[in-house]
Design a protein around this motif. Structure first.
Motif, PDB file in Angstrom:
ATOM      1  N   ALA A  89       1.003  -1.311   0.051  1.00  0.00           N
ATOM      2  CA  ALA A  89       0.144   0.106  -0.035  1.00  0.00           C
ATOM      3  C   ALA A  89       1.039   1.114  -0.084  1.00  0.00           C
ATOM      4  O   ALA A  89       0.446   2.315  -0.722  1.00  0.00           O
TER       5      ALA A  89
ATOM      6  N   ASP B  49      -8.356  -6.806   1.566  1.00  0.00           N
ATOM      7  CA  ASP B  49      -8.958  -5.930   2.677  1.00  0.00           C
ATOM      8  C   ASP B  49      -7.940  -5.142   3.736  1.00  0.00           C
ATOM      9  O   ASP B  49      -8.241  -4.213   3.894  1.00  0.00           O
TER      10      ASP B  49
ATOM     11  N   ASN C 121      -4.803  -4.135   2.633  1.00  0.00           N
ATOM     12  CA  ASN C 121      -4.406  -3.080   1.713  1.00  0.00           C
ATOM     13  C   ASN C 121      -5.639  -1.656   1.809  1.00  0.00           C
ATOM     14  O   ASN C 121      -4.957  -0.644   1.819  1.00  0.00           O
ATOM     15  N   ARG C 122      -6.712  -2.239   1.692  1.00  0.00           N
ATOM     16  CA  ARG C 122      -7.700  -0.932   1.750  1.00  0.00           C
ATOM     17  C   ARG C 122      -7.917  -0.418   3.063  1.00  0.00           C
ATOM     18  O   ARG C 122      -7.995   0.933   3.228  1.00  0.00           O
TER      19      ARG C 122
ATOM     20  N   ASN D  85      -7.725   3.806   2.068  1.00  0.00           N
ATOM     21  CA  ASN D  85      -9.128   3.534   1.596  1.00  0.00           C
ATOM     22  C   ASN D  85      -9.232   3.886   0.093  1.00  0.00           C
ATOM     23  O   ASN D  85     -10.483   3.674  -0.535  1.00  0.00           O
ATOM     24  N   LYS D  86      -8.179   4.601  -0.570  1.00  0.00           N
ATOM     25  CA  LYS D  86      -8.242   4.705  -1.906  1.00  0.00           C
ATOM     26  C   LYS D  86      -7.949   3.621  -2.833  1.00  0.00           C
ATOM     27  O   LYS D  86      -8.248   3.798  -4.007  1.00  0.00           O
TER      28      LYS D  86
ATOM     29  N   GLU E 192      -7.826   0.038  -4.823  1.00  0.00           N
ATOM     30  CA  GLU E 192      -8.738  -0.765  -5.428  1.00  0.00           C
ATOM     31  C   GLU E 192      -8.068  -2.062  -5.732  1.00  0.00           C
ATOM     32  O   GLU E 192      -7.155  -1.980  -6.586  1.00  0.00           O
ATOM     33  N   THR E 193      -8.315  -3.146  -5.321  1.00  0.00           N
ATOM     34  CA  THR E 193      -7.811  -4.328  -5.947  1.00  0.00           C
ATOM     35  C   THR E 193      -8.794  -5.129  -6.968  1.00  0.00           C
ATOM     36  O   THR E 193      -9.499  -5.167  -6.777  1.00  0.00           O
TER      37      THR E 193
END
Length: 156
Positions: free
Chosen positions: A75, A104, A106-107, A111-112, A114-115
Motif C-alpha cells: 500500500a 482488505d 491494503n484497503r 481506503n483509495k 482498489e484491488t
C-alpha cells in the motif's frame, strides 16, 4: 488522472500465468507497474537483477508496462508510485480467499486503493512460480510454463 496499477509479486521466475494476467490487463489501465517485492524471509532462485531483466525483455515493446523493485508495504509503494489499483491473478478459490484478505488489509492501509482480480486463463490456472522452481530444480521441461525470454536464459 492516470489509471496506474501495481502488479506485485516475487516473479521468481515470471511465468506464462503472470504474463497472461498482465497482457489481459493492458486495456484496463494506462500503466502497469510490475513490482518485484523483496521478502527477507524468502531466498529466491533467481537474482533480483535477473528477474527485472526478464520482465524488461518481455515487455520491451510495451511502454505501458514498467518494472520496479520495492520492500515494505504494498500500500505504501502504491502511494509512492501513484497507483490507485492493485492487480492480482486468481487461479482458484483458495487464491481468492488469500488474495481477498490481502486486499482488505491494503484497503485498510489506504481506503483509495482498489484491488482488481483477474481469473487466469484456464490453461495457465495451475502454473505457480513455486511449481516452476521444482520443475527446474529436478530437471523437468519448463517449456509450457515460461515465457520465451526466460527459457532462453535457463537453457543456456
Amino acid at each position: 488522472m492516470q489509471r496506474i496499477a501495481l502488479f506485485p509479486g516475487s516473479f521468481d521466475p515470471i511465468t506464462l500465468g503472470h504474463t497472461d494476467i498482465i497482457d489481459r490487463a493492458l486495456d484496463l489501465f494506462d500503466e502497469i507497474v510490475i513490482g518485484i517485492g523483496t521478502n527477507s524471509s524468502k531466498t529466491p532462485m533467481f537474482s533480483l537483477e535477473q528477474r527485472v531483466q526478464w520482465i524488461k525483455d518481455i515487455y520491451a515493446r510495451t511502454p505501458k508496462v514498467k518494472v520496479l523493485t520495492y520492500a515494505g508495504l504494498t500500500a505504501k509503494f502504491c502511494e509512492e508510485i501513484g497507483a490507485r489499483f492493485i492487480l492480482r491473478g486468481i487461479r482458484g478459490v483458495v487464491d481468492f480467499e488469500y488474495e481477498k484478505a490481502i486486499a482488505d488489509v491494503n484497503r485498510m492501509m489506504d481506503n483509495k486503493l482498489e484491488t482488481v482480480f483477474l481469473s487466469c486463463t484456464p490453461k495457465y490456472s495451475t502454473i505457480a512460480s513455486s511449481l516452476v522452481r521444482d520443475v527446474l530444480k529436478y530437471g523437468g521441461d519448463p517449456t509450457p510454463l515460461l515465457p520465451e525470454q526466460v527459457l532462453k536464459h535457463i537453457n543456456r
